[in-house]
Scaffold this active site. Sequence first.
Site, PDB file in Angstrom:
ATOM      1  N   LYS A  70       0.826  -1.223   0.000  1.00 44.74           N
ATOM      2  CA  LYS A  70       0.000   0.000   0.000  1.00 44.74           C
ATOM      3  C   LYS A  70       0.850   1.259   0.000  1.00 44.74           C
ATOM      4  O   LYS A  70       0.563   2.209  -0.732  1.00 44.74           O
ATOM      5  CB  LYS A  70      -0.938  -0.030   1.206  1.00 44.74           C
ATOM      6  CG  LYS A  70      -1.759   1.229   1.415  1.00 44.74           C
ATOM      7  CD  LYS A  70      -2.964   0.971   2.298  1.00 44.74           C
ATOM      8  CE  LYS A  70      -2.607   0.250   3.566  1.00 44.74           C
ATOM      9  NZ  LYS A  70      -1.711   1.047   4.449  1.00 44.74           N
ATOM     10  N   THR A  72       3.973   1.535  -1.008  1.00 47.26           N
ATOM     11  CA  THR A  72       4.682   1.600  -2.289  1.00 47.26           C
ATOM     12  C   THR A  72       3.765   2.121  -3.388  1.00 47.26           C
ATOM     13  O   THR A  72       4.177   2.954  -4.212  1.00 47.26           O
ATOM     14  CB  THR A  72       5.213   0.197  -2.664  1.00 47.26           C
ATOM     15  OG1 THR A  72       6.022  -0.301  -1.585  1.00 47.26           O
ATOM     16  CG2 THR A  72       6.053   0.239  -3.929  1.00 47.26           C
ATOM     17  N   ARG A  93       2.756   8.410   6.950  1.00 45.77           N
ATOM     18  CA  ARG A  93       3.098   8.303   8.366  1.00 45.77           C
ATOM     19  C   ARG A  93       4.576   8.002   8.535  1.00 45.77           C
ATOM     20  O   ARG A  93       5.236   7.479   7.638  1.00 45.77           O
ATOM     21  CB  ARG A  93       2.289   7.188   9.030  1.00 45.77           C
ATOM     22  CG  ARG A  93       0.816   7.467   9.165  1.00 45.77           C
ATOM     23  CD  ARG A  93       0.091   6.248   9.709  1.00 45.77           C
ATOM     24  NE  ARG A  93       0.157   5.123   8.791  1.00 45.77           N
ATOM     25  CZ  ARG A  93      -0.137   3.871   9.112  1.00 45.77           C
ATOM     26  NH1 ARG A  93      -0.494   3.576  10.347  1.00 45.77           N
ATOM     27  NH2 ARG A  93      -0.075   2.909   8.226  1.00 45.77           N
ATOM     28  N   LYS A 104       8.654  -6.067   9.516  1.00 44.05           N
ATOM     29  CA  LYS A 104       8.810  -5.554   8.158  1.00 44.05           C
ATOM     30  C   LYS A 104      10.237  -5.130   7.819  1.00 44.05           C
ATOM     31  O   LYS A 104      10.654  -5.211   6.669  1.00 44.05           O
ATOM     32  CB  LYS A 104       7.864  -4.369   7.937  1.00 44.05           C
ATOM     33  CG  LYS A 104       6.399  -4.744   8.029  1.00 44.05           C
ATOM     34  CD  LYS A 104       5.492  -3.637   7.552  1.00 44.05           C
ATOM     35  CE  LYS A 104       5.513  -2.452   8.475  1.00 44.05           C
ATOM     36  NZ  LYS A 104       4.542  -1.409   8.080  1.00 44.05           N
ATOM     37  N   ALA A 273      -3.270   1.710  12.881  1.00 45.56           N
ATOM     38  CA  ALA A 273      -4.697   1.705  12.556  1.00 45.56           C
ATOM     39  C   ALA A 273      -5.466   0.629  13.303  1.00 45.56           C
ATOM     40  O   ALA A 273      -6.684   0.699  13.387  1.00 45.56           O
ATOM     41  CB  ALA A 273      -4.890   1.524  11.057  1.00 45.56           C
ATOM     42  N   PHE A 301      -3.470  -0.352   7.273  1.00 43.72           N
ATOM     43  CA  PHE A 301      -4.132  -1.655   7.143  1.00 43.72           C
ATOM     44  C   PHE A 301      -5.293  -1.609   6.144  1.00 43.72           C
ATOM     45  O   PHE A 301      -5.242  -0.858   5.169  1.00 43.72           O
ATOM     46  CB  PHE A 301      -4.556  -2.171   8.522  1.00 43.72           C
ATOM     47  CG  PHE A 301      -3.404  -2.424   9.452  1.00 43.72           C
ATOM     48  CD1 PHE A 301      -2.328  -3.185   9.051  1.00 43.72           C
ATOM     49  CD2 PHE A 301      -3.373  -1.887  10.728  1.00 43.72           C
ATOM     50  CE1 PHE A 301      -1.247  -3.419   9.896  1.00 43.72           C
ATOM     51  CE2 PHE A 301      -2.297  -2.107  11.585  1.00 43.72           C
ATOM     52  CZ  PHE A 301      -1.246  -2.876  11.157  1.00 43.72           C
ATOM     53  N   PHE A 381       2.610  -8.733  -9.365  1.00 40.69           N
ATOM     54  CA  PHE A 381       3.900  -9.380  -9.153  1.00 40.69           C
ATOM     55  C   PHE A 381       4.213 -10.254 -10.365  1.00 40.69           C
ATOM     56  O   PHE A 381       3.321 -10.636 -11.126  1.00 40.69           O
ATOM     57  CB  PHE A 381       3.871 -10.232  -7.877  1.00 40.69           C
ATOM     58  CG  PHE A 381       3.851  -9.426  -6.601  1.00 40.69           C
ATOM     59  CD1 PHE A 381       4.983  -9.336  -5.814  1.00 40.69           C
ATOM     60  CD2 PHE A 381       2.700  -8.752  -6.200  1.00 40.69           C
ATOM     61  CE1 PHE A 381       4.972  -8.587  -4.641  1.00 40.69           C
ATOM     62  CE2 PHE A 381       2.680  -8.011  -5.039  1.00 40.69           C
ATOM     63  CZ  PHE A 381       3.822  -7.930  -4.257  1.00 40.69           C
ATOM     64  N   TRP A 409       6.884  -0.869  -8.055  1.00 38.00           N
ATOM     65  CA  TRP A 409       8.152  -1.327  -7.476  1.00 38.00           C
ATOM     66  C   TRP A 409       9.224  -1.365  -8.559  1.00 38.00           C
ATOM     67  O   TRP A 409      10.331  -0.876  -8.359  1.00 38.00           O
ATOM     68  CB  TRP A 409       7.988  -2.721  -6.860  1.00 38.00           C
ATOM     69  CG  TRP A 409       9.167  -3.124  -6.014  1.00 38.00           C
ATOM     70  CD1 TRP A 409       9.275  -3.018  -4.663  1.00 38.00           C
ATOM     71  CD2 TRP A 409      10.409  -3.688  -6.472  1.00 38.00           C
ATOM     72  NE1 TRP A 409      10.507  -3.467  -4.246  1.00 38.00           N
ATOM     73  CE2 TRP A 409      11.230  -3.878  -5.335  1.00 38.00           C
ATOM     74  CE3 TRP A 409      10.928  -4.026  -7.726  1.00 38.00           C
ATOM     75  CZ2 TRP A 409      12.520  -4.414  -5.407  1.00 38.00           C
ATOM     76  CZ3 TRP A 409      12.224  -4.555  -7.806  1.00 38.00           C
ATOM     77  CH2 TRP A 409      13.000  -4.753  -6.664  1.00 38.00           C
TER      78      TRP A 409
END
Length: 556
Positions: A70, A72, A93, A104, A273, A301, A381, A409
Amino acid sequence: MKTDIEIAHEAKMKPITEIGEKLGINPDDLILYGKYKAKIPLKYINKEKYLQNKLILVSAISPTPAGEGKTTVSIGLSQGLNRIGKQTTVVLREPSLGPVFGIKGGATGGGYSQVLPMEDINLHFTGDFNAIEKAHNLLAALIDNNIQSKKRSLGIDPRTVKWKRVMDMNDRSLRHIIVGLGGTTHGIPRETGFDITAASEVMAILCLAENMEDLKRRLGNIFIGYTFDKKPVYARDLHAEGAMAALLRDAIMPNLVQTIEGTPAIIHGGPFANIAQGTNSVIATKMGLSLSDFVVTEAGFGFDLGAEKFIDIKCQYAGLKPSAVVLVATIRALKYHGGKPLKEVSQPDVEALKNGIGNLQKHVENMKQFGICPVVAINRFTSDTDEEVEVIKNACKEMDVQVAEVDVWGKGGEGAIELAKIVNKIAMNCPYQHKTLYDWNWTPEAKIETLAKRIYGAEAVDYTAQAKNDLKKVYELGLDKLPICVAKTQKSLSDNPALLGRPKDFVVTVREIEIAAGAGFIVPITGQIMRMPGLPEEPAAERIDVDNNGVISGLF
């Protein structure tokens, strides 16, 4: 394939003064934190401009271990909008060190859609989290000092104090502690604990405050507990708000950085969130809208958490409304929701995808309840097949929702051109009929039930004895007209993380209700949600390192 950090190190950043000049900021007004980071003075917020420019919200399906991308996509979309001639800033954020060292390993986007300098942003940045942590813990110290005091005591009943301490780290051993041990000179022993800094009410307050005056007012409204004679005690009764605000003097200003393509990026605040409102500060959003024609921002989220709170809480307090909303979905995640084991989600499986598509459909239905013109972004992907992509496109067609494939990406803004064109068209033409899900004047029970049934898809809501007692306090304190900020697992539309896809016929259990009078909402805590996470079996911290030249590796 290059890693995120390798791509970031190859990028040539522009001096932050040049990025500021793109937005019309006088270089002398920027408060510099080195060559590539700066804070923006609040005087650049312009109400006339922020009300007329376009706010684009990016949300997602229910997150899975497979990842949705999200952040990215948000960064890539902002780059894509700039590529089609729309002056755009991305507003995000700040990462918490908890997830950075926990799961992560970084939260600044990925590939050719990153915000830079990524190591600095992920590790300490400009010190905002530290300031929030210190302001929060100052209040905790003042509370215990007053309980200990003989001459200036307010008569606070230690058993009623809910204000814990905070630390920006995942550390499960600090969830429940006892303070004041060691004798009468060391304080009054009582049970308390630690939350993670992102869960601090001070974080929520900073992200909802309009200015310093509003910040101090909200800090003063923090509910602490009761006296022995049952009178409520607030932070203002301890005269805490002034010193707390002094610690937040610089933190209240949003931070300016850049994307890998030189798009301006404003990063500020970081409430989770699943336990708070899950979006950057009102100040940062208004700043971005004051300085550029479009702002792309994200909510944490899935749509059931961050985006719902963005619209029902943040937008209502700030007087904002999004012109378009993007829902990020991945084929891998939907196959996981359809029962595909995590290790096999990269393998083609149309049936598993079809089984999991209900999660996407529910989130789209939720978006439409707010009168939003939604867009679905398929974050593609290399393992995704054309047949699988068509399944999602056909589902979107049946829901009368526009859809676009993105590859931000690998291609940066170029990979979001199609999405940018759709978003631009919707933002300019969609007749947004701004709706909130509930009226703040409803009872807390009615508001909670509305969220549970209409957004999560629950059959009913159940309250424990503790939650019922907490509700009585909400009414007694006259806080029943505040909005609702549900603390709920992000892994499921329900309050049970094991219920994937689109669960039905479940009951949401409210375990307890916390009062965030300073932030301006009440927090029903559901299921087994924790406000202090723990580290996983293999924490990301184990692969992070720094060499003799100060170059960091392992953040991605």
